[in-house]
Design an enzyme around this catalytic site. Structure first.
Site, short mmCIF file in Angstrom:
data_model
loop_
_atom_site.label_atom_id
_atom_site.label_comp_id
_atom_site.label_asym_id
_atom_site.label_seq_id
_atom_site.Cartn_x
_atom_site.Cartn_y
_atom_site.Cartn_z
N THR A 255 0.96 -1.39 -0.04
CA THR A 255 0.01 0.10 -0.22
C THR A 255 0.87 1.29 -0.11
O THR A 255 1.71 1.26 0.84
CB THR A 255 -0.80 0.04 1.15
OG1 THR A 255 -1.78 -1.03 1.41
CG2 THR A 255 -2.02 1.11 1.14
N TYR A 256 0.85 2.09 -0.92
CA TYR A 256 1.38 3.31 -1.05
C TYR A 256 0.60 4.65 -0.46
O TYR A 256 -0.60 4.61 -0.88
CB TYR A 256 2.03 3.63 -2.61
CG TYR A 256 3.07 2.66 -3.03
CD1 TYR A 256 4.40 2.82 -2.74
CD2 TYR A 256 2.58 1.38 -3.58
CE1 TYR A 256 5.33 2.24 -3.32
CE2 TYR A 256 3.42 0.33 -3.99
CZ TYR A 256 4.82 0.68 -3.93
OH TYR A 256 5.85 0.05 -4.40
N TYR A 257 1.18 5.46 -0.01
CA TYR A 257 0.45 6.56 0.79
C TYR A 257 0.91 7.88 0.09
O TYR A 257 1.96 8.23 -0.43
CB TYR A 257 0.99 6.68 1.99
CG TYR A 257 0.25 5.41 3.02
CD1 TYR A 257 -1.06 5.48 3.47
CD2 TYR A 257 0.57 4.18 2.86
CE1 TYR A 257 -1.82 4.49 4.14
CE2 TYR A 257 0.16 3.06 3.70
CZ TYR A 257 -1.08 3.27 4.26
OH TYR A 257 -1.75 2.13 4.80
#
Lengths: 177, 177
Positions: free
Chosen positions: A35-37
């Site tokens: 998961t990239y933020y």
């Protein structure tokens, strides 16, 4: 040391046989959910940074890591500052990041089969929403001979090294949407 | 369940004897080094939040945790949302936070001796830059009887419950500077 990496689209069906034929050895399989933020105020696409939570599952169980990737410091070798540490609980780490203003921007989910082939690691990646890929990589003191070796290896697998993809899976997914 | 907690300044010298006299049992000692971070754009003092890395050392070794504390949701019981998870490497976690714009704002370093005394946990805290304190705490369904019990316990230790301090160690340190 440089990390040399070539990536191509490639159907896995025939590749496994060809890998066996050239003596590649299966090292293991792993699934990774990344998961990239988005940063609360910084535009990571513009600053060429990334903040990621990776949930990895392999034969030994599940592990979670949090990773910061800084901008390229050397574009030829694609070298970046990278800081990564293990985390006890991925959901809690995600909740902490969201509490301080980071928002999940994209998820990259892939199943990886890793093979050893001499000095090279060959990885068959099946990426959700993108399809099947092969990555050939190694670490070397000099870029050019390592790159030539990777090209030879791809050719011995009946693949066309000219079709290399420089974009990350995250980049490809963002392009596709 | 409410967490009821009373905290006072108190010299530890005589307190250990008095704790032994009322049958308190030493549970263990621990040192905690807490680094609190400023948010890149949010004023945590104003929003009543905190982001912290805690490095804790006890008989079993060192451990690191990252913690987010949300604003008070109930000021009577001092209840906050709190999210905490273990981290493999504290220096790397600190470097990740700093890379995305958080800055170390204050460090609270304390040595804690924990005693069990009936339903209560009594902690003798020696806080760098602040001095010696005692904390009496318990969890209870109802606040008032638990508070009365904590007051009785402090009186049995020859302490004056009227001198209670509501401010956190971080708050006291920031006040002092």
């Amino acid at each position: 040391m440089y990390e040399v990496e070539l990536k191509l689209r490639a159907d896995h069906g025939e590749l496994r046989e060809r890998l066996a034929a050239i003596g590649a050895e299966l090292m293991g399989t792993v699934t990774q959910v990344d998961t990239y933020y988005d940063h609360p105020v910084r535009d990571f696409a513009e600053t060429d940074e990334a903040l990621r939570i990776r949930r990895e599952t392999d034969e030994s169980g599940e592990s979670v890591k949090v990773t910061y990737k800084g901008p390229l410091v050397d574009s030829a070798s694609k070298t970046r500052e990278e800081r990564q540490t293990g985390v006890g609980d991925g959901e809690t780490m995600a909740a902490i990041l969201e509490s301080v203003g980071f928002e999940p921007a994209a998820t990259v989910e892939k199943a990886r089969e890793r093979f050893r082939c001499g000095e090279y690691t060959v990885t068959l990646d099946r990426v959700a929403g993108l399809g099947e890929f092969i990555e050939v990589e190694t670490e070397a003191e000099e870029i050019n001979p390592a790159r030539e070796g990777a090209i030879d290896l791809l050719e011995s697998l009946d693949l066309d090294p000219e079709c290399g993809i420089r974009r990350s899976y995250l980049g490809l997914l963002l392009d596709a949407n």
